[in-house]
Design an enzyme around this catalytic site. Structure first.
Site, PDB file in Angstrom:
ATOM      1  N   ASP A 108     -28.258  32.373   8.886  1.00 38.14           N
ATOM      2  CA  ASP A 108     -27.090  32.260   9.772  1.00 38.14           C
ATOM      3  C   ASP A 108     -25.808  31.914   9.018  1.00 38.14           C
ATOM      4  O   ASP A 108     -24.723  32.024   9.572  1.00 38.14           O
ATOM      5  CB  ASP A 108     -27.350  31.297  10.940  1.00 38.14           C
ATOM      6  CG  ASP A 108     -27.745  29.907  10.505  1.00 38.14           C
ATOM      7  OD1 ASP A 108     -27.843  29.667   9.279  1.00 38.14           O
ATOM      8  OD2 ASP A 108     -27.969  29.059  11.391  1.00 38.14           O
ATOM      9  N   ARG A 109     -25.923  31.504   7.768  1.00 40.58           N
ATOM     10  CA  ARG A 109     -24.706  31.177   7.007  1.00 40.58           C
ATOM     11  C   ARG A 109     -24.305  32.329   6.100  1.00 40.58           C
ATOM     12  O   ARG A 109     -25.122  33.179   5.762  1.00 40.58           O
ATOM     13  CB  ARG A 109     -24.937  29.952   6.124  1.00 40.58           C
ATOM     14  CG  ARG A 109     -25.182  28.701   6.907  1.00 40.58           C
ATOM     15  CD  ARG A 109     -25.219  27.494   6.009  1.00 40.58           C
ATOM     16  NE  ARG A 109     -25.247  26.301   6.852  1.00 40.58           N
ATOM     17  CZ  ARG A 109     -24.977  25.086   6.444  1.00 40.58           C
ATOM     18  NH1 ARG A 109     -24.672  24.873   5.181  1.00 40.58           N
ATOM     19  NH2 ARG A 109     -25.015  24.065   7.271  1.00 40.58           N
ATOM     20  N   SER A 151     -33.021  25.555   8.041  1.00 38.56           N
ATOM     21  CA  SER A 151     -31.798  26.201   7.576  1.00 38.56           C
ATOM     22  C   SER A 151     -31.680  26.203   6.052  1.00 38.56           C
ATOM     23  O   SER A 151     -32.543  26.715   5.368  1.00 38.56           O
ATOM     24  CB  SER A 151     -30.595  25.531   8.237  1.00 38.56           C
ATOM     25  OG  SER A 151     -29.425  26.235   7.950  1.00 38.56           O
ATOM     26  N   HIS A 152     -30.636  25.575   5.555  1.00 36.47           N
ATOM     27  CA  HIS A 152     -30.335  25.612   4.128  1.00 36.47           C
ATOM     28  C   HIS A 152     -31.038  24.502   3.356  1.00 36.47           C
ATOM     29  O   HIS A 152     -30.844  24.382   2.150  1.00 36.47           O
ATOM     30  CB  HIS A 152     -28.826  25.464   3.959  1.00 36.47           C
ATOM     31  CG  HIS A 152     -28.306  24.312   4.763  1.00 36.47           C
ATOM     32  ND1 HIS A 152     -28.183  24.378   6.126  1.00 36.47           N
ATOM     33  CD2 HIS A 152     -27.955  23.068   4.405  1.00 36.47           C
ATOM     34  CE1 HIS A 152     -27.751  23.210   6.577  1.00 36.47           C
ATOM     35  NE2 HIS A 152     -27.606  22.393   5.562  1.00 36.47           N
ATOM     36  N   ASP A 156     -32.249  30.487   6.729  1.00 39.27           N
ATOM     37  CA  ASP A 156     -32.587  31.171   7.985  1.00 39.27           C
ATOM     38  C   ASP A 156     -31.600  32.273   8.357  1.00 39.27           C
ATOM     39  O   ASP A 156     -31.655  32.817   9.468  1.00 39.27           O
ATOM     40  CB  ASP A 156     -32.727  30.170   9.132  1.00 39.27           C
ATOM     41  CG  ASP A 156     -31.430  29.440   9.425  1.00 39.27           C
ATOM     42  OD1 ASP A 156     -30.618  29.273   8.498  1.00 39.27           O
ATOM     43  OD2 ASP A 156     -31.216  29.042  10.578  1.00 39.27           O
ATOM     44  N   LYS A 188     -24.635  31.606  14.715  1.00 38.75           N
ATOM     45  CA  LYS A 188     -23.824  32.164  13.641  1.00 38.75           C
ATOM     46  C   LYS A 188     -24.681  33.185  12.903  1.00 38.75           C
ATOM     47  O   LYS A 188     -25.907  33.165  13.015  1.00 38.75           O
ATOM     48  CB  LYS A 188     -23.295  31.079  12.726  1.00 38.75           C
ATOM     49  CG  LYS A 188     -24.328  30.145  12.141  1.00 38.75           C
ATOM     50  CD  LYS A 188     -23.616  29.049  11.365  1.00 38.75           C
ATOM     51  CE  LYS A 188     -24.576  28.036  10.781  1.00 38.75           C
ATOM     52  NZ  LYS A 188     -24.731  26.847  11.636  1.00 38.75           N
ATOM     53  N   ASP A 195     -28.163  31.922   3.831  1.00 41.47           N
ATOM     54  CA  ASP A 195     -28.978  30.723   3.642  1.00 41.47           C
ATOM     55  C   ASP A 195     -30.428  30.926   4.076  1.00 41.47           C
ATOM     56  O   ASP A 195     -30.848  32.042   4.373  1.00 41.47           O
ATOM     57  CB  ASP A 195     -28.359  29.532   4.391  1.00 41.47           C
ATOM     58  CG  ASP A 195     -28.529  29.653   5.900  1.00 41.47           C
ATOM     59  OD1 ASP A 195     -28.563  30.802   6.383  1.00 41.47           O
ATOM     60  OD2 ASP A 195     -28.638  28.629   6.583  1.00 41.47           O
TER      61      ASP A 195
HETATM   62  C1  G1P Z   1     -24.100  21.080   9.228  1.00 46.90           C
HETATM   63  C2  G1P Z   1     -22.719  21.681   9.272  1.00 46.90           C
HETATM   64  C3  G1P Z   1     -22.442  22.223  10.650  1.00 46.90           C
HETATM   65  C4  G1P Z   1     -23.528  23.219  11.032  1.00 46.90           C
HETATM   66  C5  G1P Z   1     -24.891  22.595  10.871  1.00 46.90           C
HETATM   67  C6  G1P Z   1     -26.005  23.593  11.109  1.00 46.90           C
HETATM   68  O1  G1P Z   1     -24.193  20.026  10.142  1.00 46.90           O
HETATM   69  O2  G1P Z   1     -21.733  20.741   8.912  1.00 46.90           O
HETATM   70  O3  G1P Z   1     -21.169  22.804  10.673  1.00 46.90           O
HETATM   71  O4  G1P Z   1     -23.352  23.657  12.349  1.00 46.90           O
HETATM   72  O5  G1P Z   1     -25.036  22.066   9.561  1.00 46.90           O
HETATM   73  O6  G1P Z   1     -25.958  24.647  10.194  1.00 46.90           O
HETATM   74  P1  G1P Z   1     -24.036  18.478   9.701  1.00 46.90           P
HETATM   75  O7  G1P Z   1     -25.026  18.218   8.618  1.00 46.90           O
HETATM   76  O8  G1P Z   1     -22.632  18.342   9.177  1.00 46.90           O
HETATM   77  O9  G1P Z   1     -24.260  17.705  10.971  1.00 46.90           O
HETATM   78 ZN    ZN Z   2     -28.891  28.125   8.593  1.00 48.39          ZN
END
Ligand code: G1P
Ligand code: ZN
Length: 543
Positions: free
Chosen positions: A281-282, A113-114, A279, A376, A277
């Site tokens: 989804d954000r 992801s990010h 991947d 998302k 981000d």
């Molecule tokens: C974080 C975000 C959460 C999201 C997840 C995946 O998780 O807070 O809302 O669904 O990334 O993108 P966390 O690191 O808080 O467990």
């Molecule tokens: Zn992501």
């Protein structure tokens, strides 16, 4: 078909977190590490012989090699067909779209992801089920259990085909279809939004900047915004996916999307800014000199949903993760639709969407989506905003101010303390948990505690219970503080503190957010002893 059974030893740390297994690249580079996890996924599934698997990733360092390995393992394990994105690319929402459209058995998405990429960054892998959504805990628990006792994995003795062109191959007895990563997703978007109205908006001189942060949404945003909708070339910046995201941190927030934020708050700022981000989804959404919080974005999309053709018939309901601000709750109440509060993580929305109980979902962590897929979806949110702006013909800031004037404003902020000592963070949470029963009725600062608990969620569809999902302290009048530890970090622990204050009075909507929340920030420190436990006197990231 020549299949090798490779002997292996279990790893003890392959427990999927909030969103799949995420580790440092160095961890994934250990011999058999990826293969063990992939085999553990396959061993936890039943009935996939001859079925279709969707495969793709965000293009980060290690993506190509992992795709080749997984193709060979999928063939050796008996999948009938793999749909793989060209160059191994698929954004998370596009993978979800493809799984659903082609009725695949499931999908494997390679992404952290990010989190930063590159040899010193992170890598990740997650499994999505046939509904296109992240595997529920029942499956991720089974994968973890399997990973702790695995002794061999299956892999085909044949090299994987080159996947840099849309093409069809046979690998062992399995079909490999290399697909255009954008086409199916773009087609879905045209079915949801009024592309003609958005194109008209751009023709009228509307200026937008989309920051793909050198991650997966570059090709998607360029194809949809510039080529289909006619936004001028250069609307998309940092649009070429790079294995290390250009050395950046592909998280669309005010800290990491600095280039975009500087432009949106600079002279001659565009009308609309957005970023996505690693991947895809954000999303982050900005107007000229104006930042829209993700919680407000969810509320605003909910309130205006019917302007988009795909949502013209209204919404079944809306859901938000527990730490997300309660702004959407007020809109749901006004619309007379249900609003659900779920634990953090997109996987908890899946059942509600499958059961037709909700249409829109959102998280404060820059995640918004709907039942068009089961993830998302960053670009979807951006197109939704464009559709609303095309119809309402108001600047972003005016739209949001009008929304607050009608529903009240939920001042909201999240303070993250990243990479703190894990044991210290756990002690902080344990200490606080131990004091929860004594808090209701007591005074913290000027505020009286109405409730204090450790959030537990009972899924209304399947009755499953998820406990310890975050400590909530609620005050009379509706203010809230939430504490939780991240389930996605790869270094030490990350403490997240979520702060919220409801303000109905429009005269007070112009305050600075951190100022509006100042006493709650102080109370959070006092009640949890953040400094004492972690040694930190300020958060690493404020969003
Ligand atoms: C974080 C975000 C959460 C999201 C997840 C995946 O998780 O807070 O809302 O669904 O990334 O993108 P966390 O690191 O808080 O467990
Ligand atoms: Zn992501």
């Amino acid at each position: 078909m020549a299949v090798t059974l490779v002997k292996t030893q279990p790893f003890t740390d392959q427990k999927p977190g909030t969103s799949g297994l995420r580790k440092k690249v160095k961890v994934f580079q250990q011999p058999h590490y990826l293969e063990n996890f992939v085999q553990s996924i396959f061993d936890s599934l039943e009935g996939f012989a001859g079925q279709t698997l969707v495969l793709g990733g965000d293009g980060r360092y290690g993506n190509r090699e992992a795709i080749a390995t997984i193709l060979r393992m999928a063939a050796a394990n008996g999948f009938g067909r793999v749909l793989v994105g060209r160059d191994g690319l698929l954004s998370t929402p596009a993978a979800s779209c493809v799984i659903r459209k082609y009725k695949a058995f499931g999908g494997i998405i390679l992404s952290a992801s990010h989190n930063p990429g590159g040899p010193d960054g992170d890598f990740g892998i997650k499994y999505n089920t046939g509904n296109g959504g992240p595997a529920p805990e029942k499956i991720t628990d089974a994968i973890y259990a399997r990973s702790r006792e695995i002794s061999e994995y299956r892999i085909l003795d044949e090299p994987a085909p080159a996947i840099d062109q849309v093409a069809e191959f046979t690998l062992g007895e399995m079909r490999v279809s290399v697909i255009d990563p954008v086409a199916d997703y773009a087609e879905l978007m045209t079915s949801l939004f009024d592309f003609a109205a958005i194109a008209e908006l751009f023709r009228g001189g509307f200026r937008m900047r989309f920051d793909a942060m050198h991650a997966i949404t570059g090709p998607y945003a360029t194809a949809i915004l510039e080529q289909q909708l006619g936004a001028p070339a250069g609307t998309v910046i940092n649009g070429v996916p790079l294995p290390d995201f250009g050395g950046g941190h592909p998280d669309p927030n005010l800290t990491y999307a600095k280039q975009l934020v500087d432009e949106m708050f600079g002279d001659d700022a565009p009308d609309f800014g957005a970023a996505s981000d690693g991947d895809g989804d954000r999303n982050m959404v900005l107007g000229s000199h104006f930042f829209v919080t993700p919680s407000d974005s969810l509320a605003l999309l909910t309130a205006n949903a019917t302007v988009a053709p795909g949502y013209a018939d209204g919404l079944a309901g809306v859901a938000r993760s527990m730490p997300t601000s309660m702004a959407a709750d007020r809109v749901a109440e006004a619309l007379g639709i249900d609003c659900y509060e779920t634990p953090t993580g997109w996987k908890f929305f899946g059942n509600l969407m499958d059961a037709g109980r909700v249409t829109l979902c959102g998280e404060e962590s820059f995640g918004t989506g709907s039942d068009h897929v089961r993830e998302k979806d960053g670009l979807w949110a951006v197109l939704f905003w464009l559709n609303i702006l095309a119809v309402r013909k108001q600047p972003v800031a005016d739209l949001v101010h009008a929304h607050w004037a009608r529903f009240g404003r939920n001042f909201y902020s999240r303070h993250d303390y990243e990479a703190v000592d894990k044991a210290a963070a756990e002690t902080l949470m344990d200490d606080l948990r131990g004091r929860l029963d004594a808090l209701p009725g007591s005074r913290l600062g000027e505020l009286r505690v109405a409730y204090a608990d450790d959030f537990s969620y009972t899924d209304p569809v399947d009755g499953s219970v998820s406990e310890h999902q975050g400590i909530r302290i609620g005050f009379e009048g509706g203010d809230r503080i939430v504490f939780r530890l991240s389930g996605t970090g790869t270094e030490g622990a990350t403490l997240r503190v979520y702060l919220e204050r409801y303000e109905p009075d429009p005269q007070r909507h112009e305050q600075d957010t951190q100022q509006a929340l100042a006493d709650l920030i102080l109370i959070a420190e006092q009640v949890a002893g953040i400094r004492r436990h972690t040694g930190r006197d300020a958060p690493t990231v404020i969003t």
